[in-house]
Design an enzyme around this catalytic site. Structure first.
Site, PDB file in Angstrom:
ATOM      1  N   CYS A   1       0.819  -1.213   0.000  1.00 47.33           N
ATOM      2  CA  CYS A   1       0.000   0.000   0.000  1.00 47.33           C
ATOM      3  C   CYS A   1       0.850   1.259   0.000  1.00 47.33           C
ATOM      4  O   CYS A   1       0.529   2.244  -0.681  1.00 47.33           O
ATOM      5  CB  CYS A   1      -0.975  -0.006   1.171  1.00 47.33           C
ATOM      6  SG  CYS A   1      -0.217  -0.024   2.820  1.00 47.33           S
TER       7      CYS A   1
ATOM      8  N   ARG B   1       3.093   6.323  -2.500  1.00 48.66           N
ATOM      9  CA  ARG B   1       4.268   7.118  -2.882  1.00 48.66           C
ATOM     10  C   ARG B   1       4.341   7.257  -4.399  1.00 48.66           C
ATOM     11  O   ARG B   1       4.649   8.343  -4.938  1.00 48.66           O
ATOM     12  CB  ARG B   1       5.542   6.473  -2.336  1.00 48.66           C
ATOM     13  CG  ARG B   1       6.778   7.323  -2.588  1.00 48.66           C
ATOM     14  CD  ARG B   1       8.049   6.679  -2.081  1.00 48.66           C
ATOM     15  NE  ARG B   1       8.235   6.881  -0.655  1.00 48.66           N
ATOM     16  CZ  ARG B   1       8.300   5.905   0.246  1.00 48.66           C
ATOM     17  NH1 ARG B   1       8.169   4.649  -0.139  1.00 48.66           N
ATOM     18  NH2 ARG B   1       8.494   6.169   1.520  1.00 48.66           N
TER      19      ARG B   1
END
Length: 223
Positions: A58, A63
């Site tokens: 995740c 990012r």
């Protein structure tokens, strides 16, 4: 609730494409080809030489989405829920640090598209917590894009993984429910200069960084 009867897509399969053209991938580790990914180092994923995270967790998606759509990256975190305490993101273009504000679930500033939604550690997200990207917000729903939950392919034409129920209380506080009964939403993180209704994380105790080295006495044989 997500349909747990659905067979997870094979590791690395594109589950869907989030707004901004960023794909989310299956992280069904049971189907990993160990000849292609033989060790932990092989799971490291970088884009343009910038480390995004580990395939396909995740945090890696959060990012990568920020980098692809905004040109920002956040620092390394031990667990997904640690993102809630981050205070800035960095612009890759010029190295500028931009402020992040954290809003606890029930805050009077709701999330917005592009915010990061953070889950507490526990239940479905034991040990790590969880992070997703908010794609759409209304008075009673929040849609999110994410990796490493049910690993199911998103319905055709859908640019989000799940839709969560939300409630706007009479006092203006905004509450988001988790689709898993044993997990809870911690809050959301927004890049903004405005700290109204944001959490005050305070400053870290400087004594935590006052590290001193000592040499331990050598143990005697037989002890």
């Amino acid at each position: 609730m997500p349909d747990s009867s659905l067979r997870p897509a094979r590791f690395g399969t594109i589950l869907g494409v989030a707004p901004g053209g960023v794909p989310a991938y299956s992280s069904d580790y049971d189907s990993v080809d160990k000849t292609e990914l033989p060790n932990r180092a092989a799971f490291r994923h970088s884009v343009d030489g910038i480390f995004m995270g580990y395939k396909w967790q995740c945090v890696e998606f959060a990012r990568r989405w920020l980098y692809r759509t905004k040109g920002w990256v956040f620092g390394d975190v031990a667990m997904a829920y640690d993102i809630f305490r981050l205070k800035s993101v960095r612009s890759i273009a010029d190295g500028t640090e931009l402020p992040l504000r954290s809003f606890r679930n029930g805050a009077k500033r709701p999330p917005e598209p592009g915010a990061l939604l953070i889950w507490n550690e526990g239940g479905e997200f034991v040990v790590t917590g969880h992070v997703a990207v908010v794609t759409e917000v209304t008075a009673d729903t929040v849609r999110i894009a994410e990796q490493n939950v049910d690993n199911a392919i998103w319905p055709a034409g859908q640019d989000y993984a799940r839709e969560l129920k939300a409630t706007t209380a009479a006092d203006g506080s905004y509450w988001i429910e988790c689709t898993f009964g044993d997990a809870t939403v911690l809050g959301w993180v927004i890049q903004t200069d405005d700290d109204t209704h944001a959490e005050d994380h305070g400053e870290a105790d400087p004594r935590l960084f006052d590290l001193q080295t000592r040499r331990a006495a050598e143990a005697k044989p037989g002890t």
